[in-house]
Structure formats: structure tokens, C-alpha cells
Motif scaffolding. Sequence first.
Motif, PDB file in Angstrom:
ATOM      1  N   ILE A 134       0.871  -1.174   0.000  1.00 47.75           N
ATOM      2  CA  ILE A 134       0.000   0.000   0.000  1.00 47.75           C
ATOM      3  C   ILE A 134       0.905   1.220   0.000  1.00 47.75           C
ATOM      4  O   ILE A 134       1.776   1.353   0.862  1.00 47.75           O
ATOM      5  CB  ILE A 134      -0.909   0.007   1.238  1.00 47.75           C
ATOM      6  N   ASP A 135       0.730   2.102  -0.963  1.00 43.33           N
ATOM      7  CA  ASP A 135       1.544   3.307  -1.063  1.00 43.33           C
ATOM      8  C   ASP A 135       1.026   4.353  -0.086  1.00 43.33           C
ATOM      9  O   ASP A 135      -0.156   4.703  -0.114  1.00 43.33           O
ATOM     10  CB  ASP A 135       1.490   3.845  -2.493  1.00 43.33           C
ATOM     11  N   ALA A 145       1.430   7.383  -0.148  1.00 46.91           N
ATOM     12  CA  ALA A 145       0.935   8.537  -0.913  1.00 46.91           C
ATOM     13  C   ALA A 145      -0.537   8.383  -1.285  1.00 46.91           C
ATOM     14  O   ALA A 145      -1.224   9.370  -1.552  1.00 46.91           O
ATOM     15  CB  ALA A 145       1.771   8.730  -2.168  1.00 46.91           C
ATOM     16  N   ASP A 146      -1.044   7.150  -1.271  1.00 44.93           N
ATOM     17  CA  ASP A 146      -2.463   6.902  -1.568  1.00 44.93           C
ATOM     18  C   ASP A 146      -3.337   6.952  -0.320  1.00 44.93           C
ATOM     19  O   ASP A 146      -4.551   6.779  -0.409  1.00 44.93           O
ATOM     20  CB  ASP A 146      -2.634   5.535  -2.247  1.00 44.93           C
ATOM     21  N   CYS A 147      -2.726   7.159   0.834  1.00 44.78           N
ATOM     22  CA  CYS A 147      -3.468   7.193   2.093  1.00 44.78           C
ATOM     23  C   CYS A 147      -3.776   8.633   2.489  1.00 44.78           C
ATOM     24  O   CYS A 147      -3.031   9.553   2.160  1.00 44.78           O
ATOM     25  CB  CYS A 147      -2.644   6.565   3.222  1.00 44.78           C
ATOM     26  N   THR A 148      -4.870   8.799   3.236  1.00 49.19           N
ATOM     27  CA  THR A 148      -5.120  10.063   3.921  1.00 49.19           C
ATOM     28  C   THR A 148      -4.377   9.961   5.242  1.00 49.19           C
ATOM     29  O   THR A 148      -4.605   9.027   6.020  1.00 49.19           O
ATOM     30  CB  THR A 148      -6.622  10.271   4.163  1.00 49.19           C
ATOM     31  N   THR A 188      -6.551   4.086   4.234  1.00 51.85           N
ATOM     32  CA  THR A 188      -6.269   3.594   2.886  1.00 51.85           C
ATOM     33  C   THR A 188      -7.466   3.859   1.973  1.00 51.85           C
ATOM     34  O   THR A 188      -8.567   4.177   2.427  1.00 51.85           O
ATOM     35  CB  THR A 188      -5.984   2.085   2.879  1.00 51.85           C
ATOM     36  N   LEU A 189      -7.226   3.666   0.708  1.00 51.05           N
ATOM     37  CA  LEU A 189      -8.332   3.664  -0.252  1.00 51.05           C
ATOM     38  C   LEU A 189      -9.136   2.385  -0.056  1.00 51.05           C
ATOM     39  O   LEU A 189      -8.706   1.461   0.645  1.00 51.05           O
ATOM     40  CB  LEU A 189      -7.771   3.710  -1.683  1.00 51.05           C
ATOM     41  N   THR A 214      -9.324  -0.107  -1.601  1.00 52.81           N
ATOM     42  CA  THR A 214      -8.717  -1.163  -2.410  1.00 52.81           C
ATOM     43  C   THR A 214      -7.775  -2.034  -1.592  1.00 52.81           C
ATOM     44  O   THR A 214      -7.122  -2.919  -2.142  1.00 52.81           O
ATOM     45  CB  THR A 214      -7.924  -0.536  -3.583  1.00 52.81           C
ATOM     46  N   ASP A 267      -2.120  -7.342   2.362  1.00 54.15           N
ATOM     47  CA  ASP A 267      -1.384  -6.188   1.844  1.00 54.15           C
ATOM     48  C   ASP A 267      -0.520  -5.623   2.968  1.00 54.15           C
ATOM     49  O   ASP A 267      -0.798  -5.844   4.149  1.00 54.15           O
ATOM     50  CB  ASP A 267      -2.337  -5.092   1.348  1.00 54.15           C
ATOM     51  N   LEU A 273       1.712  -2.129   4.558  1.00 49.62           N
ATOM     52  CA  LEU A 273       1.955  -0.695   4.596  1.00 49.62           C
ATOM     53  C   LEU A 273       3.266  -0.490   5.349  1.00 49.62           C
ATOM     54  O   LEU A 273       3.376  -0.883   6.514  1.00 49.62           O
ATOM     55  CB  LEU A 273       0.807   0.024   5.310  1.00 49.62           C
ATOM     56  N   ASN A 306     -10.693  -5.270  -0.746  1.00 45.57           N
ATOM     57  CA  ASN A 306     -11.307  -4.050  -1.284  1.00 45.57           C
ATOM     58  C   ASN A 306     -12.096  -3.279  -0.231  1.00 45.57           C
ATOM     59  O   ASN A 306     -13.246  -2.908  -0.440  1.00 45.57           O
ATOM     60  CB  ASN A 306     -12.180  -4.368  -2.498  1.00 45.57           C
TER      61      ASN A 306
END
Length: 107
Positions: free
Chosen positions: A4-5, A7-10, A27-28, A30, A35, A37, A90
Motif C-alpha cells: 500500500i503506497d 501517498a495513496d493514504c489520507t 487507505t483507499l 482497495t 497487503d 503498509l 477491497n
Amino acid sequence: MAAIDVADCTVTQSSPNAGLTEVWFQTLATADANDTLALTLKDYGISDTGLLAVQSWVHTTTNSVITSEANTTAVSSGVLTVTIAAGTNNDVRVIRVVGRAIPNVTA
């Protein structure tokens, strides 16, 4: 299993309070079981050995049903790796990390 990137997280970080820093990662929708982090603790003001707690939740129904999740964690060379527990795919995951800038005293 995928990474999990960050940069894709809040990411929401509190100002240090009494020497403690608290960081929340969302996370998103997805994020899948197994997975990972990876978080460099110093990037968030936490010493390599200053980690105090990690808590996790999963949104099993979008923005409605939220349950705790028993993710596994490990720290190596100041990098915290959180592995999402087996279960659903997801879904939004929320991870809370608490630590301090000074090393923990364990003796």
C-alpha cells in the motif's frame, strides 16, 4: 499481497503532546487481506525504538460498519511494516500509530 503506497493514504498527524505523536492512516477502498503498509517512523517524528502502539480498523461496509482488525506489525531499522489481517478485500483500512521521539526505556 501488495504494498500500500503511503501517498495513496489520507494521513492525519497530531502535534506532539507530552512527547507523544499520533498518526492516522486511511487507505483507499482497495486494501486487501495480506497487503502491507511500510512506514518510516522518523518521517512522523517517532524514534526507531519509540513505537508505543498500533491499532487497526476495517470498514466492512463502506462508511457504515467499522470493526477492529488484528493486523500484524514488525519494526526493522526504523521501518514499521503493517500487514493487513486475513479476511476481506477491497475495503478501507484505518491504522493508528502512536510513538515518541525519544527511545523507549525497557529496563
